[in-house]
Design a protein around this motif. Structure first.
Motif, short mmCIF file in Angstrom:
data_model
loop_
_atom_site.label_atom_id
_atom_site.label_comp_id
_atom_site.label_asym_id
_atom_site.label_seq_id
_atom_site.Cartn_x
_atom_site.Cartn_y
_atom_site.Cartn_z
N LEU A 2 0.82 -1.21 0.00
CA LEU A 2 0.00 0.00 0.00
C LEU A 2 0.85 1.26 0.00
N GLU A 3 1.99 1.20 0.69
CA GLU A 3 2.90 2.36 0.66
C GLU A 3 3.39 2.61 -0.76
N GLY A 4 3.70 1.55 -1.50
CA GLY A 4 4.13 1.71 -2.90
C GLY A 4 3.02 2.31 -3.75
N ARG A 5 1.78 1.85 -3.52
CA ARG A 5 0.66 2.37 -4.30
C ARG A 5 0.43 3.85 -4.00
N LEU A 6 0.60 4.21 -2.74
CA LEU A 6 0.41 5.62 -2.38
C LEU A 6 1.48 6.50 -3.02
N ILE A 7 2.72 5.98 -3.07
CA ILE A 7 3.77 6.74 -3.74
C ILE A 7 3.43 6.91 -5.21
N ALA A 8 2.92 5.86 -5.83
CA ALA A 8 2.55 5.94 -7.25
C ALA A 8 1.42 6.93 -7.46
N LEU A 9 0.46 6.96 -6.54
CA LEU A 9 -0.65 7.89 -6.67
C LEU A 9 -0.19 9.34 -6.50
N ASP A 10 0.77 9.51 -5.59
CA ASP A 10 1.29 10.87 -5.41
C ASP A 10 2.08 11.36 -6.63
N ASN A 11 2.62 10.43 -7.42
CA ASN A 11 3.43 10.79 -8.58
C ASN A 11 2.84 10.13 -9.83
N GLN B 231 -4.07 -1.41 -12.61
CA GLN B 231 -4.90 -0.99 -13.71
C GLN B 231 -5.09 0.53 -13.67
N LEU B 232 -5.38 1.13 -14.82
CA LEU B 232 -5.55 2.58 -14.89
C LEU B 232 -6.74 3.03 -14.05
N GLY B 233 -7.75 2.13 -13.92
CA GLY B 233 -8.92 2.50 -13.14
C GLY B 233 -8.63 2.73 -11.69
N SER B 234 -7.55 2.16 -11.18
CA SER B 234 -7.21 2.32 -9.76
C SER B 234 -6.54 3.65 -9.48
N LEU B 235 -6.36 4.48 -10.53
CA LEU B 235 -5.70 5.77 -10.33
C LEU B 235 -6.70 6.89 -10.08
N THR B 236 -7.99 6.53 -9.99
CA THR B 236 -9.00 7.55 -9.74
C THR B 236 -8.87 8.06 -8.31
N SER B 237 -9.45 9.21 -8.10
CA SER B 237 -9.38 9.80 -6.75
C SER B 237 -10.13 8.95 -5.72
#
Length: 832
Positions: free
Chosen positions: A392-401, A440-446
């Protein structure tokens, strides 16, 4: 001659060790015994299961046959268990499976069976192809969290698969369901217990690890938790001492009694209803054995037995005869059939070694096992939570960038290059980079981003909770207690087995109805007892009815009345005294001869019982004895406290003398001696000083010619009773004791009754009250029962009146008084 078998050259062994055959046999036997002990017969102290039971449950778990699934053929479960985990006979596996489904064997069955799995009548289960099974809900509590590295696994018998060495066992199964098994040289037999009580005791042990065993036991003197075993069949436990030994020492013997109700009927024919049987009792076989004992007359008073049991429970109805005492029948059933001993041996495996454990040690093994299971489970869940938090920490970093990450991935030649770029650019780990690449790209939504942040917060809280459990012993124990409370709330129920006070074992005396009986003894030492109610009272002068038929040449010598529960001191003509239990005398009909007394009392040749004293009357004071030749002796009753089976000496006699009568005296009264020729002397008891048992005594009366003493009476100074005198020819009279003045010892006395040809010599004298009854028996065996009031009250020196009418060649053998029998309470038989 040529041979097809090629020659094989001898190759010397690299190492040869000489071994004594007895040492090899001993070691091999020990290895075999331990294999049976560990691998088959004894339960593990942690989960309370034998290997076959554990393997059955684990096989069902692997098959998905849970409490929420449909039932599966038993043969399928047995086949999987045998093929994968338990390489033994299918019958042994099916027997274990069937027992886990029997609600009369296990307090909380582990298998939910469908079909015939046996009965309390000993019926075997149906063939495994006809029955179906699945796990019971409580069995799932034994397997819960098994996939979270909570227990060690080991290879199965052929190393194709692995199986658990022990189950996680959230339920204290060893105490709750008990265990039984026979190993080599040892056995185990633990009774089942109530789940709620065991859990309460376990929680108390967690809170107070230094408590004593007594603190866990609930007794009338202590406020503990475990009252005792709680059998699935109910019944009653009747000895707390056995419970105490079982719980404190690991070994004890319990008496388990069936639950019996007596239904009394006003018209007779009472019923005894059995509603619960002792644990593991075969109902059909027990009923059959009761019926056999009734047929063989070992149990009296039963006319019918019916088994009315159904699915709702046990109900065995025993119909008593109208003439039977239901309480006596009940005691006979308890003595022979409805009470059994349950031997507790708390033997279980601890670290692979058999140990006898007390109650506290049994609970400690369970609590320690749960401590290890919860610790390992928490560590497993912590590792998973930390892995998830890392992702989850990796996903949060990806979402922030998100823009840079998407561009980096799009510009990369392949997936590996993209992962390498992410690790370099954003300092992600290999696992984080791989996960981001696969997003997936759909997981990048707010919205997705908010859910990830919320999940990350939950995971961090879970990590903190698990770390607290692992680092704080009190938190870990709190988890164990909370889970035990949940188990209790889900599965605990009321006790079925009642603990009652120990009233002692049923004695032979309890099996005999208490009633007044007539005991007749002949000169040839035949003895028997008959119910006093068999003889209706008659008016004076009656002939009576047959009470015995002595053999030719024999005649009745003694008759007395007593209660079947009385203990008597029987004095013989030779001066010996024996102790006798009345109920040990054979009960026979009026026309029976009786049984030889040598089977009951060790009498010598020519020895006869001449006097009987009830031990209830021998509390304090003295025993006064009178001999045929006129001697009197007093001995303290304390000298007769220990009368062994072979009898003891009561007094010393001269060669031509014999003991005639014995009376209990207070020490400050008077003694009256009556002679065969009708003389009576009364003197102060103190005139005959107390002597030991070996003494002869002193002269009591100065006898003339061939006269001899006929009897002895004890009286007080102001005694208002009468002296009853009965002669050999059946005549008698009553005279107030006050008419016999006190004289000095060893006088000639006064005339009591005239002993002419009509009366014959005096047979017996007795002190009687107005409300007493009389039993008179003749030498030929006739018995007459009458009331004292029927005998005329007249003065001394008279002939008296006819009391019992006798045949010409018959005489009175004995007279006994039945105290406090009111004539108005009984009908008088008008016939002769």
């Amino acid at each position: 001659m040529s041979s097809d078998v090629p020659d094989t050259p001898d190759v010397p062994a690299e190492r040869v060790e000489p071994v004594r055959i007895e040492d090899e046999m001993e070691q091999s036997y020990i290895d075999y015994a331990m294999s049976v002990i560990v691998g088959r017969a004894l339960p593990d102290a942690r989960d309370g299961l034998k290997p076959v039971q554990r393997r059955i449950l684990y096989a069902m778990h692997e098959m998905g046959v849970t409490s929420r699934s449909s039932h599966r053929k038993s043969s399928s479960i047995v086949g999987d268990t045998m093929g994968n985990y338990h390489p033994h006979g299918d019958s042994a596996i099916y027997d274990a499976l069937a027992r886990m489904a029997q609600d009369f064997s296990l307090r909380y069955p582990l298998v939910d069976g469908q079909g015939n799995f046996g009965s309390v009548d000993g019926d075997p289960p149906a063939a495994m192809r006809y029955t179906e099974a699945r796990m019971a809900p409580i069995a799932e509590e034994l397997l819960d969290d098994i996939d979270k590295d909570t227990v060690d696994f080991e290879g199965n018998y052929d190393d194709r698969l692995t199986e658990p060495a022990v189950l996680p066992a959230a339920v204290p199964n060893l105490l709750v369901n008990g265990a039984s098994g026979i190993a080599v040289g040892m056995s185990t037999n633990l009774p089942p217990h109530n789940l709620g009580e065991v859990i309460d005791a376990a929680i108390h042990l967690i809170d107070h690890p230094d408590c004593a065993v007594a603190d866990l036991i609930d007794t009338p003197d202590s406020d503990g938790y475990i009252k005792g075993p709680d059998f699935p069949s109910g019944a009653k436990i009747v000895n707390r001492e056995g419970l105490w030994n079982a719980y404190t020492e690991g070994r004890g013997r319990l008496r388990v009694r069936a639950d019996i109700e007596t239904e009394y009927a006003d018209s007779g024919g009472d019923r005894i209803v059995i509603t619960e049987l002792p644990y593991q009792e075969n109902k059909a076989r027990r009923i059959e054995r009761i019926a056999d004992d009734v047929q063989n007359e070992k149990i009296d008073g039963i006319r019918d037995i019916r088994d009315e049991s159904d699915r709702n429970g046990i109900r065995v109805v025993i119909e008593c005869k109208r003439s039977a005492n239901a309480d006596v029948v009940r005691n006979q059933l308890l003595e022979h059939h409805l009470e059994r001993t349950f031997s507790v041996i708390s033997l279980a495996l601890v670290d692979g070694q058999p140990r006898v454990l007390n109650l506290k040690e049994l609970l400690e093994q369970f609590v320690e096992h749960r401590r290890e299971v919860v610790r390992r489970r928490s560590q497993f869940e912590l590792d998973e939570a930390e892995d998830r938090a890392h992702i989850l920490e990796g996903r949060l970093i990806a979402l922030d960038n998100v823009d840079g990450v998407v561009e980096l991935i799009r510009d990369s030649e392949d997936r590996d290059a993209a992962m390498a770029g992410l690790r370099t650019e954003y300092e992600l780990s290999e696992a984080q980079a791989e996960h981001v690449v696969r997003m997936q790209l759909g997981s990048l939504t707010s919205m997705e981003a908010g859910e990830i942040e919320a999940e990350y917060g939950d995971v961090q809280a879970e990590i903190q909770r698990l770390e607290t459990i692992l680092n704080d012993e009190s938190e870990l124990l709190g988890v164990i207690k909370d889970e035990l409370q949940e188990i209790k709330a889900e599965y605990a129920d009321e006790r079925r087995t009642e603990i009652i006070e120990d009233a002692g074992s049923v004695t032979r005396e309890d099996l005999i109805a208490e009633e007044q009986v007539v005991v007749a003894v002949s000169e040839s030492d035949y003895v028997k007892r008959m119910s006093l109610s068999d003889f209706d009272p008659q008016h004076r002068g009656g002939k009576g009815i047959i009470g015995s038929r002595p053999k030719e040449g024999d005649r009745i010598s003694t008759v007395f009345t007593a209660s079947t529960h009385d203990y008597l001191l029987c004095f013989t003509n030779q001066g010996q005294v024996y102790r006798l239990k009345v109920f040990e005398l054979p009960e026979m009909g009026r026309t029976a001869r009786g049984t030889s007394a040598v089977n009951i009392i060790d009498l010598d040749d020519g020895e006869e019982i001449t006097a009987v004293v009830n031990t209830d009357d021998v509390d304090q004071g003295y025993l006064a004895m009178a001999t045929r030749n006129g001697y009197v002796k007093r001995t303290a009753v304390s000298a007769f406290e220990n009368v062994h089976s072979g009898g003891i000496r009561a007094l010393r006699l001269e060669d031509d003398d014999s003991l005639v009568d014995v009376e209990v005296t207070p020490g400050d009264g008077d003694l009256l001696l009556g002679t065969r020729e009708g003389m009576t002397i009364r003197f102060a008891e103190s005139d005959a000083r107390p002597m030991g048992r070996s003494a002869r005594g002193v002269n009591g009366i100065d006898l003339e010619g061939e006269d001899r003493v006929a009897g002895l009476v004890a009286a007080t100074a102001d005694d208002d009773r009468h002296l009853l005198t009965v002669t050999k020819n059946g005549y008698g009279k009553r005279t107030p004791l006050s008419e016999y003045r006190r004289q000095s010892r060893y006088g000639k006395g006064l005339i009591d009754i005239k002993t002419d040809d009509r009366n014959g010599p005096v047979c017996a004298i007795n002190a009687v009250s107005e409300g007493d009854g009389l039993v008179i028996m003749s030498e030929a065996g006739q018995i007459m029962r009458t009331h004292v009031g029927e005998v005329s009250r007249i003065g001394r020196n008279t002939k008296g009146v006819v009391v019992m009418r006798l045949d010409d060649d018959d005489h009175v053998a004995g007279v006994d008084v039945v105290p406090n029998v009111e004539s108005d309470d009984e009908d008088v038989d008008e016939s002769d």
